[in-house]
Design a protein around this motif. Structure first.
Motif, mmCIF file in Angstrom:
data_model
loop_
_atom_site.group_PDB
_atom_site.id
_atom_site.type_symbol
_atom_site.label_atom_id
_atom_site.label_comp_id
_atom_site.label_asym_id
_atom_site.label_seq_id
_atom_site.Cartn_x
_atom_site.Cartn_y
_atom_site.Cartn_z
ATOM 1 N N ALA A 1 0.941 -1.042 0.018
ATOM 2 C CA ALA A 1 -0.058 0.002 -0.089
ATOM 3 C C ALA A 1 0.943 1.287 0.028
ATOM 4 C CB ALA A 1 -0.753 0.154 1.147
ATOM 5 N N LEU A 2 0.239 2.370 -0.509
ATOM 6 C CA LEU A 2 1.053 3.654 -0.572
ATOM 7 C C LEU A 2 0.172 4.762 -0.113
ATOM 8 C CD1 LEU A 2 3.239 4.645 -3.570
ATOM 9 C CD2 LEU A 2 1.224 6.089 -2.858
ATOM 10 N N TYR A 3 0.390 5.611 0.651
ATOM 11 C CA TYR A 3 -0.127 6.914 0.936
ATOM 12 C C TYR A 3 0.671 8.217 0.199
ATOM 13 C CZ TYR A 3 -1.509 10.757 4.066
ATOM 14 O OH TYR A 3 -1.996 12.111 4.539
ATOM 15 N N SER B 1 4.528 7.263 2.341
ATOM 16 C CA SER B 1 4.754 5.946 2.969
ATOM 17 C C SER B 1 4.335 4.816 2.357
ATOM 18 C CB SER B 1 4.267 6.347 4.428
ATOM 19 O OG SER B 1 3.049 6.658 4.443
ATOM 20 N N THR B 2 4.850 3.605 2.537
ATOM 21 C CA THR B 2 4.309 2.411 2.079
ATOM 22 C C THR B 2 4.392 1.420 3.193
ATOM 23 O OG1 THR B 2 6.785 2.008 1.424
ATOM 24 C CG2 THR B 2 5.403 2.947 -0.076
ATOM 25 N N TYR B 3 3.606 0.413 2.581
ATOM 26 C CA TYR B 3 3.528 -0.967 3.505
ATOM 27 C C TYR B 3 3.531 -2.140 2.795
ATOM 28 C CZ TYR B 3 1.144 -5.084 5.173
ATOM 29 O OH TYR B 3 0.589 -6.131 5.348
ATOM 30 N N TYR B 4 4.361 -3.091 3.080
ATOM 31 C CA TYR B 4 4.414 -4.419 2.515
ATOM 32 C C TYR B 4 4.326 -5.550 3.551
ATOM 33 C CZ TYR B 4 6.919 -1.674 -1.072
ATOM 34 O OH TYR B 4 7.098 -0.904 -2.135
ATOM 35 N N GLY C 1 11.343 -6.865 0.002
ATOM 36 C CA GLY C 1 12.553 -7.223 -0.554
ATOM 37 C C GLY C 1 12.239 -7.747 -2.124
ATOM 38 N N ARG C 2 11.274 -8.047 -2.589
ATOM 39 C CA ARG C 2 10.749 -8.465 -3.765
ATOM 40 C C ARG C 2 9.825 -7.682 -4.559
ATOM 41 N NH1 ARG C 2 8.211 -13.438 -4.471
ATOM 42 N NH2 ARG C 2 7.235 -13.048 -2.498
ATOM 43 N N PHE C 3 9.140 -7.072 -3.833
ATOM 44 C CA PHE C 3 8.129 -6.158 -4.599
ATOM 45 C C PHE C 3 8.032 -4.904 -4.181
ATOM 46 C CE2 PHE C 3 4.156 -9.564 -4.689
ATOM 47 C CZ PHE C 3 5.222 -10.642 -5.416
ATOM 48 N N THR C 4 7.750 -3.869 -5.079
ATOM 49 C CA THR C 4 7.970 -2.386 -4.980
ATOM 50 C C THR C 4 6.563 -1.851 -5.551
ATOM 51 O OG1 THR C 4 10.288 -2.422 -5.357
ATOM 52 C CG2 THR C 4 9.211 -0.345 -5.384
ATOM 53 N N ILE C 5 5.971 -1.091 -4.835
ATOM 54 C CA ILE C 5 4.808 -0.240 -5.218
ATOM 55 C C ILE C 5 5.344 1.186 -5.240
ATOM 56 C CG2 ILE C 5 4.230 0.489 -2.690
ATOM 57 C CD1 ILE C 5 1.119 0.147 -3.585
ATOM 58 N N SER C 6 4.624 1.702 -6.599
ATOM 59 C CA SER C 6 5.080 2.910 -6.962
ATOM 60 C C SER C 6 3.986 3.724 -7.504
ATOM 61 C CB SER C 6 6.230 2.877 -7.676
ATOM 62 O OG SER C 6 6.076 2.385 -9.009
ATOM 63 N N PHE D 1 -3.181 3.365 5.418
ATOM 64 C CA PHE D 1 -4.087 2.205 5.751
ATOM 65 C C PHE D 1 -3.989 1.109 4.899
ATOM 66 C CE2 PHE D 1 -7.339 3.293 3.124
ATOM 67 C CZ PHE D 1 -8.006 4.272 3.229
ATOM 68 N N TYR D 2 -4.201 0.065 5.206
ATOM 69 C CA TYR D 2 -3.923 -1.216 4.231
ATOM 70 C C TYR D 2 -4.822 -2.299 4.557
ATOM 71 C CZ TYR D 2 -0.628 -1.834 8.011
ATOM 72 O OH TYR D 2 0.059 -1.856 9.204
#
Length: 124
Positions: free
Chosen positions: A50-52, A57-60, A66-71, A105-106
Motif C-alpha cells: 500500500a502507498l499513502y 509512506s508504504t506498507y508491504y 525485498g521482492r515487490f515494489t509499489i510506486s 492504511f492497508y
C-alpha cells in the motif's frame, strides 16, 4: 466516482518478474491511499502493498518485502507493482484498490474502490 483498471498479469516461471499497472480515472481526493491485494483460490484476500500519497509512506506484507515494489506515476494516474523473484506462492488474482485517507492504511475494509483484477501465475 473512481474507476480502477489493472493490467500486466501473466504466467511466469519462478524467479521471474512482472509489473502490474493500475490506471485510475475519475475524481480523486487531495490525499489518498492505493494498494494491491491478492486472492489465491480457496484463500482470503490479503493485502500485498500500500502507498499513502500524502507522505509517500508504504506498507508491504512480510512475504513480499525485498521482492515487490509499489510506486505511483501521478502524471499518468497509474499505480504500479513491480514483482521480482516471483514464487509459486505468489500465484493469485491481484486487485488494485484506492480510497481517501489522511494516513497510511492497508486493510481490505478501508478501501471503497476496486479494480476487476489481473491474474498472476507462477510455475515452479
Amino acid at each position: 466516482h473512481v474507476q480502477l483498471v489493472e493490467s500486466g498479469g501473466g504466467s511466469v516461471q519462478a524467479g521471474g518478474s512482472l509489473r502490474l499497472s493500475c490506471v485510475a480515472s475519475g475524481y480523486f481526493y487531495s490525499t489518498y491511499c492505493m494498494a494491491w491485494f491478492r486472492q489465491a483460490p480457496g484463500k482470503k484476500r490479503e493485502g500485498v502493498a500500500a502507498l499513502y500519497t500524502g507522505a509517500g509512506s508504504t506498507y508491504y506484507r512480510d512475504s513480499v518485502k525485498g521482492r515487490f515494489t509499489i510506486s505511483q506515476d501521478t502524471a499518468k494516474n497509474t499505480l504500479y507493482l513491480q514483482m521480482n523473484s516471483l514464487k509459486p506462492e505468489d500465484t493469485a488474482m491481484y486487485y488494485c484498490a484506492a480510497d481517501r485517507c489522511t494516513d497510511l492504511f492497508y486493510g481490505e475494509a478501508d478501501f471503497g474502490y476496486w479494480g476487476q483484477g489481473t491474474q498472476v501465475t507462477v510455475s515452479s
